[in-house]
Motif scaffolding. Structure first.
Motif, short mmCIF file in Angstrom:
data_model
loop_
_atom_site.label_atom_id
_atom_site.label_comp_id
_atom_site.label_asym_id
_atom_site.label_seq_id
_atom_site.Cartn_x
_atom_site.Cartn_y
_atom_site.Cartn_z
N HIS A 132 0.85 -1.20 0.00
CA HIS A 132 0.00 0.00 0.00
C HIS A 132 0.88 1.23 0.00
CE1 HIS A 132 -2.91 2.95 2.06
NE2 HIS A 132 -3.16 2.90 0.77
N ARG A 134 1.39 4.91 0.26
CA ARG A 134 0.72 6.07 0.86
C ARG A 134 1.70 7.23 0.85
NH1 ARG A 134 -1.94 9.87 2.58
NH2 ARG A 134 -3.19 9.95 4.49
N MET A 138 0.41 12.61 2.80
CA MET A 138 0.78 12.02 4.09
C MET A 138 1.69 12.94 4.91
SD MET A 138 0.39 9.45 6.09
CE MET A 138 1.16 8.56 7.45
N SER A 174 -2.10 2.17 -4.66
CA SER A 174 -1.36 3.43 -4.60
C SER A 174 -2.31 4.61 -4.58
CB SER A 174 -0.41 3.54 -5.81
OG SER A 174 0.22 4.80 -5.84
N ASP A 175 -1.91 5.66 -3.87
CA ASP A 175 -2.74 6.87 -3.87
C ASP A 175 -2.38 7.79 -5.04
OD1 ASP A 175 -0.30 7.84 -3.02
OD2 ASP A 175 -1.02 8.60 -1.09
N ARG A 197 -7.06 7.92 -7.38
CA ARG A 197 -5.64 8.28 -7.36
C ARG A 197 -5.43 9.65 -8.00
NH1 ARG A 197 -4.85 2.47 -8.53
NH2 ARG A 197 -5.20 2.88 -10.75
N GLN A 207 -4.59 15.61 -3.65
CA GLN A 207 -5.21 14.48 -2.98
C GLN A 207 -6.32 14.94 -2.03
OE1 GLN A 207 -6.51 11.24 -2.23
NE2 GLN A 207 -4.50 10.77 -3.07
N THR A 224 -12.45 2.89 -3.06
CA THR A 224 -11.62 2.93 -1.85
C THR A 224 -11.76 1.64 -1.06
OG1 THR A 224 -11.88 5.34 -1.79
CG2 THR A 224 -11.07 4.27 0.21
N TYR A 239 3.34 -1.51 4.31
CA TYR A 239 2.47 -0.36 4.48
C TYR A 239 3.19 0.80 5.15
CZ TYR A 239 2.18 -1.41 9.47
OH TYR A 239 2.48 -1.61 10.79
N ARG A 240 2.57 1.95 5.02
CA ARG A 240 2.89 3.12 5.81
C ARG A 240 1.65 3.43 6.63
NH1 ARG A 240 4.72 8.90 3.17
NH2 ARG A 240 5.89 9.70 4.97
N SER A 242 -1.64 4.04 8.12
CA SER A 242 -2.85 4.42 7.41
C SER A 242 -4.03 3.65 7.97
CB SER A 242 -2.71 4.12 5.91
OG SER A 242 -3.95 4.14 5.26
N ASN A 245 -5.02 0.60 5.85
CA ASN A 245 -4.30 -0.63 6.19
C ASN A 245 -4.88 -1.30 7.42
OD1 ASN A 245 -2.30 -0.30 4.13
ND2 ASN A 245 -1.33 1.23 5.41
#
Length: 261
Positions: A132, A134, A138, A174-175, A197, A207, A224, A239-240, A242, A245
């Motif tokens: 994912h 992000r 962010m 991906s965003d 995206r 975003q 989403t 992941y980051r 989020s 996640n």
């Protein structure tokens, strides 16, 4: 026990996770819950997500957007009506390791994703790795959770994992399009054709603007949730931090390992 929850937050999964956390903190025996109805609390201004004079709540409008993705009954007789405000919940850095994980998963198991959403999921072969990405807004909104992360950070982490473990498929959410194209050029990946995206990895303002413009649209919510559900079908998740996640882990029956960047 039937529960209605009026929730607030930042984006879609900020609202969602605050509702789940609030149920966890309020209801003693979550096993006794039969139905949960989620809605947006329109009596509380969403002061966190505003941009160029727009607000998240004004984009959502009068409809309940959770009805786009969840099979839920607004005419149910509710034993509890909860408002998620105020709250003091912490951020889950690795939800897969929190002591309340079983309770959170039990709560989420009371929700039913609409078949129209499930039927849009792409099949993932065998042992799948989920990534994912992000980026975008962010570091603009949450610099306290780390800076300097790039598309290549995710790519190098992915390479490192597939060097030590074999995967049958790699799913990338991906965003932004730029990061997705980067992965497509270097790896054989699975991804969803979604409209949530923005173009560039550093398009933070775009975003935020996208969310404020599209948060009342059914296809935006469906897209989403598709990204979240696809990640939930993986075995390992890169992941980051989020809430998307976090929701993936709670809906998942397959995620065993998580790698936080």
């Amino acid at each position: 026990m039937n529960i209605k929850v009026n929730t607030k937050g930042g984006g879609i999964f900020s609202h969602f996770m605050l509702a789940i956390q609030y149920i966890n903190s309020t209801i003693d025996d979550v096993d006794k819950i039969n139905e949960i109805y989620l809605d947006i609390d329109r009596d509380i201004p969403n002061e966190r997500l505003t941009h160029m004079g727009k607000s998240w709540l004004s984009a959502v409008g009068e409809k309940n957007p959770y009805d786009y993705v969840l099979d839920q009954n607004a005419n149910c007789k509710f034993d509890e009506v909860l408002r998620v405000y105020p709250h003091g919940f912490g951020v889950y850095h690795n939800i897969n390791e929190v002591p309340e994980l079983h309770r959170l998963k039990t709560i989420v198991s009371k929700l039913k994703i609409k078949d129209t959403v499930i039927n849009k999921l792409k099949p993932l072969k065998g042992n799948a790795l989920g990534v994912h990405i992000r980026l975008t807004d962010m570091e603009m909104i949450h610099p306290e959770h780390g800076t300097g992360v790039t598309t290549n950070t995710f790519y190098e982490a992915t390479k490192k994992i597939i060097e030590r473990e074999s995967f049958d498929s790699i799913f990338v959410s991906s965003d932004n399009d730029e990061s997705l194209e980067y992965f497509k050029e270097k790896m054989n990946i699975v991804y969803n054709d979604v409209g949530n995206r923005v173009k560039g990895a550093n398009d933070g303002s775009q975003q935020i603007g996208l969310q404020l413009d599209r948060s009342g649209d059914e296809d935006f919510w469906v897209d989403t949730f598709l990204e979240m559900l696809s990640l939930s079908k993986c075995k390992t998740l890169i992941y980051r931090l989020s809430n998307l996640n976090n929701a993936s882990v709670l809906f998942s029956q397959t995620i065993k390992d998580t790698v936080k960047l």
